[in-house]
Design a protein around this motif. Structure first.
Motif, PDB file in Angstrom:
ATOM      1  N   ASN A 296       0.812  -1.211   0.000  1.00  0.00           N
ATOM      2  CA  ASN A 296       0.000   0.000   0.000  1.00  0.00           C
ATOM      3  C   ASN A 296       0.850   1.269   0.000  1.00  0.00           C
ATOM      4  OD1 ASN A 296      -2.748   0.859  -0.036  1.00  0.00           O
ATOM      5  ND2 ASN A 296      -2.477   1.668   2.025  1.00  0.00           N
ATOM      6  N   GLY A 297       2.128   1.116  -0.286  1.00  0.00           N
ATOM      7  CA  GLY A 297       3.011   2.277  -0.334  1.00  0.00           C
ATOM      8  C   GLY A 297       2.927   3.005  -1.654  1.00  0.00           C
ATOM      9  N   ILE A 298       3.473   4.199  -1.681  1.00  0.00           N
ATOM     10  CA  ILE A 298       3.367   5.027  -2.870  1.00  0.00           C
ATOM     11  C   ILE A 298       4.081   4.402  -4.067  1.00  0.00           C
ATOM     12  CG2 ILE A 298       5.373   6.439  -2.237  1.00  0.00           C
ATOM     13  CD1 ILE A 298       2.175   7.579  -4.119  1.00  0.00           C
ATOM     14  N   GLU A 299       5.192   3.697  -3.826  1.00  0.00           N
ATOM     15  CA  GLU A 299       5.913   3.113  -4.952  1.00  0.00           C
ATOM     16  C   GLU A 299       5.110   2.001  -5.607  1.00  0.00           C
ATOM     17  OE1 GLU A 299       8.453   4.505  -6.195  1.00  0.00           O
ATOM     18  OE2 GLU A 299       8.650   5.932  -4.542  1.00  0.00           O
ATOM     19  N   ARG A 300       4.507   1.134  -4.790  1.00  0.00           N
ATOM     20  CA  ARG A 300       3.715   0.032  -5.346  1.00  0.00           C
ATOM     21  C   ARG A 300       2.469   0.562  -6.062  1.00  0.00           C
ATOM     22  NH1 ARG A 300       3.638  -5.426  -6.817  1.00  0.00           N
ATOM     23  NH2 ARG A 300       1.575  -6.322  -6.408  1.00  0.00           N
ATOM     24  N   LEU A 301       1.762   1.484  -5.438  1.00  0.00           N
ATOM     25  CA  LEU A 301       0.558   2.029  -6.058  1.00  0.00           C
ATOM     26  C   LEU A 301       0.887   2.775  -7.345  1.00  0.00           C
ATOM     27  CD1 LEU A 301      -1.339   3.298  -2.879  1.00  0.00           C
ATOM     28  CD2 LEU A 301      -1.796   1.222  -4.191  1.00  0.00           C
ATOM     29  N   THR A 302       1.987   3.511  -7.327  1.00  0.00           N
ATOM     30  CA  THR A 302       2.409   4.216  -8.539  1.00  0.00           C
ATOM     31  C   THR A 302       2.751   3.238  -9.647  1.00  0.00           C
ATOM     32  OG1 THR A 302       3.262   6.095  -7.262  1.00  0.00           O
ATOM     33  CG2 THR A 302       4.096   5.820  -9.502  1.00  0.00           C
ATOM     34  N   GLU A 303       3.417   2.128  -9.275  1.00  0.00           N
ATOM     35  CA  GLU A 303       3.734   1.112 -10.276  1.00  0.00           C
ATOM     36  C   GLU A 303       2.461   0.592 -10.941  1.00  0.00           C
ATOM     37  OE1 GLU A 303       6.104  -3.142 -10.665  1.00  0.00           O
ATOM     38  OE2 GLU A 303       5.047  -2.658  -8.797  1.00  0.00           O
ATOM     39  N   LEU A 304       1.440   0.310 -10.142  1.00  0.00           N
ATOM     40  CA  LEU A 304       0.178  -0.168 -10.715  1.00  0.00           C
ATOM     41  C   LEU A 304      -0.439   0.874 -11.641  1.00  0.00           C
ATOM     42  CD1 LEU A 304      -1.449  -1.875  -7.596  1.00  0.00           C
ATOM     43  CD2 LEU A 304      -0.381  -3.008  -9.555  1.00  0.00           C
ATOM     44  N   ALA A 305      -0.435   2.135 -11.209  1.00  0.00           N
ATOM     45  CA  ALA A 305      -1.016   3.193 -12.033  1.00  0.00           C
ATOM     46  C   ALA A 305      -0.264   3.349 -13.345  1.00  0.00           C
ATOM     47  CB  ALA A 305      -1.026   4.508 -11.254  1.00  0.00           C
ATOM     48  N   ARG A 306       1.064   3.302 -13.285  1.00  0.00           N
ATOM     49  CA  ARG A 306       1.855   3.437 -14.516  1.00  0.00           C
ATOM     50  C   ARG A 306       1.689   2.232 -15.428  1.00  0.00           C
ATOM     51  NH1 ARG A 306       7.309   6.108 -11.759  1.00  0.00           N
ATOM     52  NH2 ARG A 306       6.496   8.251 -11.660  1.00  0.00           N
ATOM     53  N   LEU A 307       1.506   1.055 -14.841  1.00  0.00           N
ATOM     54  CA  LEU A 307       1.274  -0.127 -15.666  1.00  0.00           C
ATOM     55  C   LEU A 307      -0.052  -0.032 -16.421  1.00  0.00           C
ATOM     56  CD1 LEU A 307       2.577  -2.982 -13.330  1.00  0.00           C
ATOM     57  CD2 LEU A 307       3.510  -2.336 -15.571  1.00  0.00           C
ATOM     58  N   THR A 308      -1.055   0.616 -15.840  1.00  0.00           N
ATOM     59  CA  THR A 308      -2.297   0.800 -16.602  1.00  0.00           C
ATOM     60  C   THR A 308      -2.026   1.624 -17.857  1.00  0.00           C
ATOM     61  OG1 THR A 308      -3.053   2.842 -15.470  1.00  0.00           O
ATOM     62  CG2 THR A 308      -3.688   0.726 -14.477  1.00  0.00           C
ATOM     63  N   GLU A 309      -1.158   2.620 -17.734  1.00  0.00           N
ATOM     64  CA  GLU A 309      -0.822   3.450 -18.901  1.00  0.00           C
ATOM     65  C   GLU A 309      -0.109   2.630 -19.971  1.00  0.00           C
ATOM     66  OE1 GLU A 309      -0.192   7.900 -17.152  1.00  0.00           O
ATOM     67  OE2 GLU A 309       1.505   6.540 -16.901  1.00  0.00           O
ATOM     68  N   ASP A 310       0.712   1.651 -19.528  1.00  0.00           N
ATOM     69  CA  ASP A 310       1.534   0.882 -20.464  1.00  0.00           C
ATOM     70  C   ASP A 310       0.792  -0.284 -21.098  1.00  0.00           C
ATOM     71  OD1 ASP A 310       3.642   2.555 -19.806  1.00  0.00           O
ATOM     72  OD2 ASP A 310       4.474   1.186 -18.304  1.00  0.00           O
ATOM     73  N   HIS A 311      -0.350  -0.665 -20.533  1.00  0.00           N
ATOM     74  CA  HIS A 311      -1.003  -1.889 -20.993  1.00  0.00           C
ATOM     75  C   HIS A 311      -2.460  -1.672 -21.426  1.00  0.00           C
ATOM     76  CE1 HIS A 311       2.366  -4.571 -20.018  1.00  0.00           C
ATOM     77  NE2 HIS A 311       2.593  -3.724 -19.034  1.00  0.00           N
ATOM     78  N   GLY A 312      -2.759  -0.467 -21.900  1.00  0.00           N
ATOM     79  CA  GLY A 312      -4.010  -0.247 -22.600  1.00  0.00           C
ATOM     80  C   GLY A 312      -5.185   0.238 -21.788  1.00  0.00           C
ATOM     81  N   TRP A 313      -4.984   0.478 -20.485  1.00  0.00           N
ATOM     82  CA  TRP A 313      -6.087   0.910 -19.627  1.00  0.00           C
ATOM     83  C   TRP A 313      -6.177   2.432 -19.597  1.00  0.00           C
ATOM     84  CZ3 TRP A 313      -8.949  -3.106 -17.941  1.00  0.00           C
ATOM     85  CH2 TRP A 313      -8.339  -4.369 -17.914  1.00  0.00           C
ATOM     86  N   GLY A 314      -7.403   2.941 -19.426  1.00  0.00           N
ATOM     87  CA  GLY A 314      -7.578   4.384 -19.315  1.00  0.00           C
ATOM     88  C   GLY A 314      -7.281   4.907 -17.924  1.00  0.00           C
ATOM     89  N   GLY A 315      -7.294   4.028 -16.921  1.00  0.00           N
ATOM     90  CA  GLY A 315      -7.073   4.430 -15.538  1.00  0.00           C
ATOM     91  C   GLY A 315      -7.550   3.321 -14.629  1.00  0.00           C
TER      92      GLY A 315
END
Length: 353
Positions: A25-44
């Motif tokens: 639940n840390g900022i690095e893990r959550l940020t990784e998930l958010a950035r992966l949405t950008e890289d794999h076709g998700w709008g958010g």
């Protein structure tokens, strides 16, 4: 069409079978998930809400600041927020992110007393939600707003920072989209007049078709003043390379849920939409082509109650049938969240649209 993932801002690790890792639940893990949405076709991604979780709007703000195109669908509750406070905070974040904010209004169960809120019966709860939506829209689009309702009031209120407006004739954006859920008659009446997107959980096609038809009737009956209501589906999608592998994994997951959690949590019974999902098990373990109802027997609440199971082609075929009914917003998820975000983004999303 809009495709969103789900980011679990949970204090405890292992949500719905997610990887229980340090710093989940840390900022690095959550940020990784958010950035992966950008890289794999998700709008958010949808970011859930509820007392006992990290504050959703704070998480959404942090992730928006660390991404470029990621759209946080921030779930918020009337009562936790006052409409004017929320309108100001949301329009500020929307302006800072260039118009990336999405909002999911939640009126379901929560530990209201923990933050000093209270509510009456179901009609009163949704009457308050209706006022909240109406006032927030006015604060986002008007100046010098005076409003005296049964639950909220403001006098001479103008939000200093306005939401981003897009004048697109095919997809206008006067302010952040307002998503909304609820299956009771009171909830549907609010959606028909005051929401932008009505979210459904994973009901069979006939159930979703009936709800869409009812909402269209209510739009006409109640006199909707906004563009036509749009529809969305929030559901778990268990995708594997082959149909056989997907069903083997789905059945193994449910067996583990039964062993670990036992029978479903009785707290869900009071919600009309949740009860509709639980009742599906009486119709069969698999409905339509691949809607799996067994998870609901063993604690799978909300979007985890029913799953679409299969190969990428199987699940794409099912989601396209929902699209044919009028669904244009899809919020998908499965666990482990990071692994499945990538798999489903790469294998399923290219087959949709």
């Amino acid at each position: 069409m809009t495709f969103l993932w789900y980011i679990p801002n949970q204090v405890d690790p292992g949500h719905r079978g997610d990887d229980a890792i340090q710093g989940h639940n840390g900022i690095e893990r959550l940020t990784e998930l958010a950035r992966l949405t950008e890289d794999h076709g998700w709008g958010g991604a949808l970011i859930g809400t509820g007392w006992g979780r990290p504050d959703t709007f704070t998480v959404a703000t942090a992730l928006a600041a660390r991404t470029t195109t990621f759209q946080p669908l921030a779930a918020i509750r009337p009562g936790y927020w006052h409409p004017a406070h929320f309108a100001s905070a949301a329009s500020t974040l929307d302006q800072l992110t260039g118009g990336r904010l999405l909002i999911n209004i939640v009126s379901g169960q929560d530990n209201l007393a923990a933050y000093g809120d209270s509510e009456g019966d179901q009609p009163q709860r949704y009457a308050r939600t209706k006022e909240f939506l109406q006032l927030v829209r006015r604060l986002w689009t008007e100046e010098d707003v005076t409003f005296a309702g049964e639950y909220f009031s403001v006098t001479g209120s103008t939000v200093a920072t306005r939401p981003v407006v897009r004048e697109d004739p095919l997809n206008p954006r006067p302010h952040p989209r307002l998503y909304f859920g609820g299956a009771s008659d009171a909830a549907q009446r609010v959606a028909a007049t005051d929401a932008d997107v009505q979210l459904f959980w994973g009901e069979p096609l006939d159930g979703v078709a009936a709800r869409i038809a009812r909402l269209r009737e209510l739009e006409s009956e109640l006199g909707r003043e906004h563009p036509p209501l749009e529809f969305g589906l929030r559901i778990t999608t268990l995708v594997r390379d082959t149909t056989e592998e997907a069903w083997a994994d789905a059945e193994a997951k449910v067996a583990k849920m039964a062993e670990t959690h036992g029978s479903r949590d009785a707290r869900w019974f009071n919600a009309v939409g949740q009860q509709r999902l639980l009742d599906l098990a009486e119709r069969g373990e698999v409905l339509d082509d691949n809607l799996y109802t067994a998870p609901g027997k063993y604690g799978g609440g909300g979007a985890g109650t029913t799953w679409l199971v299969g190969s990428p082609g199987d699940v794409a075929k099912s989601l396209n049938k929902y699209r044919d009914l009028g669904i244009t917003h899809f919020i998908l998820s499965d666990t482990p969240y990071r692994e499945e975000l990538i798999r489903i983004g790469d294998q399923l999303l290219p087959l949709l649209g």
